[in-house]
Scaffold this active site. Structure first.
Site, PDB file in Angstrom:
ATOM      1  N   GLN A   4       0.850  -1.197   0.000  1.00  0.00           N
ATOM      2  CA  GLN A   4       0.000   0.000   0.000  1.00  0.00           C
ATOM      3  C   GLN A   4       0.885   1.246   0.000  1.00  0.00           C
ATOM      4  OE1 GLN A   4      -2.337   1.197   3.527  1.00  0.00           O
ATOM      5  NE2 GLN A   4      -4.104   0.774   2.239  1.00  0.00           N
ATOM      6  N   TYR A  84      -5.291  11.161   5.009  1.00  0.00           N
ATOM      7  CA  TYR A  84      -3.936  11.421   4.523  1.00  0.00           C
ATOM      8  C   TYR A  84      -3.920  12.342   3.300  1.00  0.00           C
ATOM      9  CZ  TYR A  84      -3.328   7.721   7.893  1.00  0.00           C
ATOM     10  OH  TYR A  84      -3.371   6.977   9.038  1.00  0.00           O
ATOM     11  N   GLY A 226      -9.915  -6.610   8.334  1.00  0.00           N
ATOM     12  CA  GLY A 226      -8.763  -5.948   8.946  1.00  0.00           C
ATOM     13  C   GLY A 226      -8.470  -6.532  10.306  1.00  0.00           C
ATOM     14  N   ARG A 227      -9.241  -6.073  11.290  1.00  0.00           N
ATOM     15  CA  ARG A 227      -8.984  -6.498  12.682  1.00  0.00           C
ATOM     16  C   ARG A 227      -9.058  -8.004  12.844  1.00  0.00           C
ATOM     17  NH1 ARG A 227     -13.217  -2.125  14.631  1.00  0.00           N
ATOM     18  NH2 ARG A 227     -13.910  -2.646  12.546  1.00  0.00           N
TER      19      ARG A 227
HETATM   20  C1  LIG Z   1      -3.802  -1.972  13.741  1.00  0.00           C
HETATM   21  C2  LIG Z   1      -4.410  -1.551  12.447  1.00  0.00           C
HETATM   22  C3  LIG Z   1      -3.602  -1.010  11.455  1.00  0.00           C
HETATM   23  C4  LIG Z   1      -4.151  -0.602  10.240  1.00  0.00           C
HETATM   24  N1  LIG Z   1      -3.338  -0.102   9.273  1.00  0.00           N
HETATM   25  C5  LIG Z   1      -3.866   0.252   8.087  1.00  0.00           C
HETATM   26  C6  LIG Z   1      -3.050   0.721   7.024  1.00  0.00           C
HETATM   27  O1  LIG Z   1      -1.837   0.823   7.143  1.00  0.00           O
HETATM   28  N2  LIG Z   1      -3.649   1.053   5.863  1.00  0.00           N
HETATM   29  C7  LIG Z   1      -5.002   0.924   5.681  1.00  0.00           C
HETATM   30  O2  LIG Z   1      -5.518   1.216   4.594  1.00  0.00           O
HETATM   31  N3  LIG Z   1      -5.796   0.486   6.651  1.00  0.00           N
HETATM   32  C8  LIG Z   1      -5.263   0.139   7.844  1.00  0.00           C
HETATM   33  N4  LIG Z   1      -6.081  -0.322   8.824  1.00  0.00           N
HETATM   34  C9  LIG Z   1      -7.529  -0.404   8.578  1.00  0.00           C
HETATM   35  C10 LIG Z   1      -7.914  -1.777   8.042  1.00  0.00           C
HETATM   36  O3  LIG Z   1      -7.229  -2.069   6.832  1.00  0.00           O
HETATM   37  C11 LIG Z   1      -9.406  -1.841   7.773  1.00  0.00           C
HETATM   38  O4  LIG Z   1      -9.746  -0.961   6.720  1.00  0.00           O
HETATM   39  C12 LIG Z   1     -10.206  -1.483   9.005  1.00  0.00           C
HETATM   40  O5  LIG Z   1      -9.676  -2.116  10.160  1.00  0.00           O
HETATM   41  C13 LIG Z   1     -11.660  -1.877   8.834  1.00  0.00           C
HETATM   42  O6  LIG Z   1     -11.778  -3.257   8.604  1.00  0.00           O
HETATM   43  P1  LIG Z   1     -12.231  -4.245   9.790  1.00  0.00           P
HETATM   44  O7  LIG Z   1     -13.577  -3.751  10.260  1.00  0.00           O
HETATM   45  O8  LIG Z   1     -12.310  -5.607   9.131  1.00  0.00           O
HETATM   46  O9  LIG Z   1     -11.199  -4.174  10.866  1.00  0.00           O
HETATM   47  C14 LIG Z   1      -5.540  -0.738  10.042  1.00  0.00           C
HETATM   48  C15 LIG Z   1      -6.359  -1.292  11.042  1.00  0.00           C
HETATM   49  C16 LIG Z   1      -5.801  -1.687  12.241  1.00  0.00           C
HETATM   50  C17 LIG Z   1      -6.705  -2.285  13.286  1.00  0.00           C
END
Ligand SMILES: Cc1cc2nc3c(=O)[nH]c(=O)nc-3n(C[C@H](O)[C@H](O)[C@H](O)COP(=O)(O)O)c2cc1C
Length: 282
Positions: A4, A84, A226-227
């Site tokens: 990314q 960003y 994500g999580r």
């Molecule tokens: C610890 C952590 C780090 C993350 N880092 C990024 C990142 O670097 N770039 C990004 O686009 N999203 C990042 N996210 C967001 C996730 O990619 C995702 O979009 C977000 O957690 C929602 O999805 P979920 O509901 O399945 O967790 C991060 C999320 C967490 C929890």
């Protein structure tokens, strides 16, 4: 595995830049917290990028994309949401420019498309995706009347590039009473699916059943976790077996070290189940 590519813009901090002021579309403090080495600190007022610097920054994205491909990644994803740099150009509250990068929808999306086109000079479109959404966050990023139109404009135009994918985030904050209200929950994917004909990946608060349903109903082609993926390295298997899911430990995320990213255990079934499994296998 794709890399990314993103630029913090005004979410950076002088402490991360040897004292230099962060850059952005305009001199608007986004009113967020920056992750510095000494912990979270309030963002400061950035300075606007010159037009020459905008061109150099788009070229930096292309160089980063080339580096990623040379390093063996299968593709790249341009991060055009969250708070960003690209979002700082898209958002009318953080982009007060009076040149061709500010004002109209076409102008506020110009930087995004210069980045996309610059990356496409290095990497084939089938290996380039974009992550986007009309985020509604606090500070300068609170949803305004321009938030939805600029996202619609951007997604419709992104569709013409035949990219690898569009990763669309659902709402992460409460949209009630904002111009984004109808995008709550599945509304996000229902609204934008008709505007993007390529592979659309739905994200935010997915679980097995919601993901399967969104795909079956045609609102997404894929779903992203994500999580759940951070906390469950064996997520696919757990879904297949309907096993319980672990949750993220918030103490160990966000630049606090490798612990908490690569050491969550895989699911250990109860001893009885394990024996049963072994017997069946043999
Ligand atoms: C610890 C952590 C780090 C993350 N880092 C990024 C990142 O670097 N770039 C990004 O686009 N999203 C990042 N996210 C967001 C996730 O990619 C995702 O979009 C977000 O957690 C929602 O999805 P979920 O509901 O399945 O967790 C991060 C999320 C967490 C929890």
């Amino acid at each position: 595995m794709i890399a990314q590519l993103w630029h913090l813009g005004a979410i950076s901090h002088p402490e991360l830049r040897d004292g230099a002021q962060p850059v952005s579309a305009s001199n608007v403090n986004p009113g967020q917290l920056s992750f510095t080495r000494a912990g979270r600190k309030p963002t400061v007022t950035p300075r606007p990028l010159t037009k020459q610097e905008i061109r150099v920054t788009a070229a930096d994205f292309a160089r980063a994309a080339r580096n990623a491909m040379e390093a063996g990644f299968d593709g790249v994803q341009i991060l055009a949401n969250y708070l960003y740099l690209i979002s700082q150009f898209l958002n009318a509250a953080t982009n007060l420019r009076e040149d061709e990068y500010g004002g109209s929808l076409e102008n506020r999306t110009r930087f995004l498309f210069e980045v996309v086109e610059s990356v496409l000079c290095e990497v084939d479109a089938q290996h380039v995706g974009v992550k986007i959404s009309p985020m509604h966050e606090g500070g300068a990023f609170r949803a305004n009347d321009e938030t939805l139109p600029v996202t619609e404009y951007a997604i419709q135009k992104l569709d013409t590039y035949k990219l690898s994918h569009l990763l669309l985030m659902g709402n992460t904050t409460d949209f009630s009473g904002t111009p984004l209200e109808k995008l709550t929950g599945d509304g996000m994917f229902q609204h934008f699916r008709p505007l993007f004909s390529g592979t659309l990946i739905a994200n935010v608060k997915m679980d097995r059943d919601r993901g399967n349903r969104l795909i079956a109903e045609g609102w997404a082609d894929l779903v992203a976790f994500g999580r759940l993926y951070i906390a469950n390295p064996d997520l696919v298997q757990r879904f297949a077996e309907n096993a319980p899911l672990a949750e993220v430990d918030w103490e160990t995320v966000y630049a606090s070290g490798p612990h908490g990213y690569s050491d969550y255990p895989t699911y250990q079934p109860l001893k009885d189940n394990l024996n049963l499994y072994t017997v069946e296998k043999s």
